[in-house]
Design an enzyme around this catalytic site. Structure first.
Site, PDB file in Angstrom:
ATOM      1  N   HIS A  94       3.051   1.507  -4.264  1.00 53.32           N
ATOM      2  CA  HIS A  94       2.162   1.137  -3.151  1.00 53.32           C
ATOM      3  C   HIS A  94       0.786   1.792  -3.303  1.00 53.32           C
ATOM      4  O   HIS A  94       0.162   2.201  -2.322  1.00 53.32           O
ATOM      5  CB  HIS A  94       2.767   1.545  -1.801  1.00 53.32           C
ATOM      6  CG  HIS A  94       4.020   0.814  -1.437  1.00 53.32           C
ATOM      7  ND1 HIS A  94       4.045  -0.265  -0.584  1.00 53.32           N
ATOM      8  CD2 HIS A  94       5.308   1.005  -1.812  1.00 53.32           C
ATOM      9  CE1 HIS A  94       5.288  -0.703  -0.454  1.00 53.32           C
ATOM     10  NE2 HIS A  94       6.069   0.044  -1.192  1.00 53.32           N
ATOM     11  N   ASN A 167       8.018  -3.200   5.127  1.00 55.26           N
ATOM     12  CA  ASN A 167       7.483  -4.176   4.170  1.00 55.26           C
ATOM     13  C   ASN A 167       7.339  -5.530   4.857  1.00 55.26           C
ATOM     14  O   ASN A 167       7.824  -5.720   5.977  1.00 55.26           O
ATOM     15  CB  ASN A 167       8.440  -4.333   2.980  1.00 55.26           C
ATOM     16  CG  ASN A 167       8.307  -3.203   1.954  1.00 55.26           C
ATOM     17  OD1 ASN A 167       7.317  -2.473   1.937  1.00 55.26           O
ATOM     18  ND2 ASN A 167       9.304  -3.070   1.107  1.00 55.26           N
ATOM     19  N   HIS A 358       6.050   8.629   6.147  1.00 52.40           N
ATOM     20  CA  HIS A 358       7.360   9.177   5.752  1.00 52.40           C
ATOM     21  C   HIS A 358       8.412   8.630   6.706  1.00 52.40           C
ATOM     22  O   HIS A 358       8.276   8.786   7.932  1.00 52.40           O
ATOM     23  CB  HIS A 358       7.281  10.702   5.812  1.00 52.40           C
ATOM     24  CG  HIS A 358       8.561  11.413   5.521  1.00 52.40           C
ATOM     25  ND1 HIS A 358       9.602  10.831   4.822  1.00 52.40           N
ATOM     26  CD2 HIS A 358       8.970  12.668   5.820  1.00 52.40           C
ATOM     27  CE1 HIS A 358      10.598  11.703   4.712  1.00 52.40           C
ATOM     28  NE2 HIS A 358      10.244  12.818   5.325  1.00 52.40           N
ATOM     29  N   TYR A 381       9.716  10.638   0.214  1.00 53.38           N
ATOM     30  CA  TYR A 381       8.318  10.566   0.671  1.00 53.38           C
ATOM     31  C   TYR A 381       7.674  11.945   0.747  1.00 53.38           C
ATOM     32  O   TYR A 381       6.594  12.187   0.208  1.00 53.38           O
ATOM     33  CB  TYR A 381       8.225   9.826   2.013  1.00 53.38           C
ATOM     34  CG  TYR A 381       8.482   8.329   1.836  1.00 53.38           C
ATOM     35  CD1 TYR A 381       7.441   7.419   1.846  1.00 53.38           C
ATOM     36  CD2 TYR A 381       9.754   7.841   1.610  1.00 53.38           C
ATOM     37  CE1 TYR A 381       7.652   6.066   1.651  1.00 53.38           C
ATOM     38  CE2 TYR A 381       9.997   6.495   1.412  1.00 53.38           C
ATOM     39  CZ  TYR A 381       8.939   5.606   1.436  1.00 53.38           C
ATOM     40  OH  TYR A 381       9.160   4.277   1.226  1.00 53.38           O
TER      41      TYR A 381
END
Ligand code: HEM
Length: 733
Positions: A94, A167, A358, A381
């Protein structure tokens, strides 16, 4: 406020026009929090980082005007040292993204389901920061890659930061987090030559996928038009995993999160995406930025699917399996609030690049489930951000710090900003009267949901995860014919780029499990035939010494009914047909008919669209009556792929100027091939005919107006644009 009046409480989108959120969100606590960190040089002297005013920023300090630079030059050294250290690692996935500020407001209290403070009070606006991204490409890659889009939302709530890191596709490639590094290594550019950038159309990706039948549902989504959105403002978002809502009485329910865009769901076509990647690789970033700058604030409704705990095992799939959706027909999506993005960032690096989302950032009233993908994310994360942002204090970076107060005994580390007062940094202590205190649940203290676990410690997947094809089939069969054709085309493109024949064949075997017609259509285009037998035993991600025959995929129960909520075209969840913020190209030359241009322009503007002039040259164009118009683009800077629709106004001289070269006709033919709406007025119709798009073509998206004013023509044009694309032009493979 108009926003709360427009609320929709049921599971279907009401036909509300998106609100223009101007004036709303003015009391954004996060923006107030950021304000002291904002620097503005307007009217100020240049200084070093130590505040020393600089007299000469043009010359370094030298021993004589032709002599060597002196190490004494602290101004030069500070400037160069800072420059030398400007880069930080890009995100491992990403990396390419863009973000904006906004706020979220719940429609009505969700207290029955969750005690989360930001979901209680419809008058409360919670500040948010939202980052959209692609997954595979590097930071400088194109926006229009065929890829999943990240949709990460940071809610700065009164109870601390809550991150919904989602997403635009509701499922994922893999079921267990331990496969994530493998997935990403396979998808990223191949390690020996770092080719290709921001693309999955290569051997290693399909090698991996062809050996991972669990990815087949996600592959259907990734090969669909969901992976090439028209705009970040026109795509759905999903939390993907099943989470928990917990109310004040401690009652828990399962919940899946959805974001529903108020501008509807729209895509580009693959040929167009590839061309946009060359003409304007920042297409999505620019689109979002400009919409916000123009006051066209993008909006989404937050939807939830809520499942009672007692129903956990009542579905033909496992709620903990991130490769499965809960079809909306089984559990409706209830829309509970609205997200509005109304402010661009001040500084891309400080905000968009340094923001750290996160999955582990949650607030009381929301909790995790044992989804093994989510569980792995909970580790990943924070771990990656320690490296990416250089140490354990990145929560103090302005964009990351909560608006809720932070008090604990964590201390020191690189770049510590907080000046912790006092003698103690441990708990329990008596020297500070035990401060900071633990917070009881009534004081918003987070208490994990006390889920009962009684199990053996095993490396194993539940048998309930082994249905890898039912929902892939459901997705494919839920698409319209044109959308199915796009999936066939996408697979043909991607597998066509694969150089190792057994990988293609293995993929055809898996596709045949999804739908034989799909597999046959792809096979024909690849010049192959579908293997008669599926490779056995199929890789089912089991330990080395397990008997693979015991772990073969099963279809659970009856075939699911097609779900119209899964398609983009004619999706009943998005009944609103609007042309708001759509970009319309006006092909114009000198000698245009002023009324024909202005009437159409006014009608489109009234409907919320943006009209832009594309001409043989830049500069001022003169109409037949002497009025002037500025050309926004010439044919080199303004390609048809950058627009939603095309209009050719009246004016014989204008049309003659456009016909002097091949560009205007090519522009129209390309727009036609991409199924866009095209309108022409008066002499403009001649240009359509010259381009081979005569009015004889029976096509709702091709509109010719010989007589009357352009305003009448505009009505049909607007209806055509609102349909987005005219898929009846689709050439079936
Ligand atoms: C085990 C599976 C996964 C792992 C280990 C993983 C790991 C990561 C990592 C390391 C990053 C970079 C974070 C950073 O540098 O700040 C990231 C970003 C991201 N991931 Fe995942 N991910 C996984 C699955 C998913 C799934 C299923 C979703 C969607 C539900 C998702 C959505 C995102 C998003 C949106 C970002 C970008 C956040 C941003 O805008 O900064 N990931 N992921």
């Amino acid at each position: 406020m108009s926003q709360s009046k427009n609320k929709s409480k049921n599971n279907k989108q009401t036909a509300v026009e998106p609100t223009n959120g101007a004036g709303l969100g003015a009391n954004n606590q996060k923006l107030d929090d950021l304000a002291p960190n904002v620097e503005d040089s307007a009217g100020e002297f240049l200084s070093t980082n130590q505040g020393i005013r600089v007299n000469d920023n043009q010359n370094s300090l030298k021993a004589g005007d032709r002599g060597p630079t002196l190490i004494e030059d602290f101004i030069f050294r500070e400037k160069m040292t800072h420059f030398d250290h400007e880069r930080i690692p890009e995100r491992v996935v990403h990396a390419r993204g863009t973000a904006a500020h906004g706020y979220f407001q719940v429609y009505e209290s969700m207290a029955e389901y969750t005690r989360a403070h930001f979901l209680q009070d419809p008058s409360l606006q919670t500040p948010v920061f939202v980052r959209f991204s692609t997954v595979v490409g590097s930071r400088g890659s194109t926006d229009l890659a065929r890829d999943v889009r990240g949709f990460a939302v940071k809610f700065y709530t009164q109870e601390g930061n809550y991150d919904l890191v989602g997403n635009n596709i509701p499922v994922f490639f893999i079921q267990d987090a331990t496969k994530f590094p493998d997935l990403i290594h396979a998808a990223k550019p191949e390690p020996h030559n770092e080719i290709p950038q921001a693309a999955t159309a290569h051997d290693t990706f399909w090698d991996f996928i062809s050996l991972m039948p669990e990815s087949m549902h996600m592959i259907m989504w990734a090969m669909s038009d969901r992976a090439i959105p028209r705009s970040l403002r026109m795509m759905e978002g999903f939390g993907v995993h099943t989470f928990r809502f917990i109310n004040a009485r401690g009652k828990a329910r399962f919940v899946k999160f959805h974001w529903k865009p108020l501008l509807g769901l729209h895509q580009v076509v693959w040929d167009e995406a590839q061309k946009i990647s060359g003409k304007d690789p920042d297409f999505h970033r620019r689109d979002l930025w400009e919409a916000i700058e123009n006051g066209d604030f993008p909006e989404w409704e937050l939807g939830v699917q809520i499942v009672e705990e007692k129903d956990e095992h009542s579905f033909p799939f496992d709620l903990l399996d991130a490769t499965k959706i809960i079809p909306e027909e089984l559990v409706p999506v209830r829309r509970i609030g609205r997200l509005t993005l109304n402010r661009n960032v001040e500084n891309f690096f400080a905000e968009t690049e340094q923001v750290a989302f996160h999955t582990g950032n949650i607030v009381p009233g929301i909790d995790f489930t044992n989804d093994p993908l989510l569980q792995g994310r909970l580790f990943s994360y924070l771990d990656t951000q320690l490296l990416r942002l250089g140490g354990p204090n990145f929560h103090e970076i302005p964009i990351n710090r909560p608006v809720a107060p932070v008090h604990n005994n964590q201390r020191d580390g690189f770049m510590r900003q907080t000046i912790n007062r006092g003698q103690t940094s441990y708990d329990p202590n008596s020297l500070r009267g035990g401060c900071p205190f633990q917070a009881g649940v009534d004081f918003s203290g987070f208490a994990s949901y006390a889920e009962k676990i009684d199990a053996q410690k095993v490396r194993q997947r539940s048998a309930s995860f082994f249905d890898h094809f039912s929902q892939a089939t459901l997705f494919y069969r839920s698409q319209t014919a044109a959308e199915q054709n796009h999936i066939v085309r996408a697979l043909t493109f991607e597998l066509g780029k694969v150089e190792t024949p057994p990988i293609r064949e293995r993929m055809l075997g898996l596709l045949a499990q999804v739908d034989t017609d799909l597999a046959n259509r792809v096979a024909t285009r690849l010049g192959l035939s579908v293997p008669k037998k599926l490779e056995k035993p199929m890789n089912m991600s089991v330990p080395a010494d397990a008997d693979p025959r015991k772990f073969q995929p099963k279809r659970n129960g009856e075939e699911l009914e097609p779900s119209s909520a899964l398609r983009m075209v004619d999706n009943p969840n998005f009944p609103l047909k609007t042309i708001k913020t759509r970009k319309i190209a006006f092909l114009v030359g000198d000698g245009f008919d002023e009324d024909s241009v202005m009437d159409m322009k006014m009608a489109l503007m009234k409907a919320g669209a943006v009209a832009m002039t594309v001409a043989p040259r830049l500069g001022v164009l003169t109409g037949v009556g002497g009025e002037t118009l500025n050309a926004d683009f010439n044919f080199l800077t303004g390609a048809s792929v950058l627009f939603d629709a095309v209009y050719v106004p009246d004016g014989a001289a204008s049309v003659a100027a456009l016909q002097a070269g091949p560009e205007a006709a090519n522009f129209l033919r390309e727009a036609y091939q991409h199924c866009k709406t095209i309108a022409a007025h008066g002499a403009g119709v001649q240009l359509l005919e010259n381009a081979g798009l005569g009015e004889t073509v029976a096509d709702a998206g091709l509109i010719a107006g010989h007589d009357g004013d352009a305003r009448m023509l505009a009505e049909n044009f607007i209806v055509g644009i609102a349909l987005h694309r005219h898929w009846e032009r689709e050439v079936m493979l």
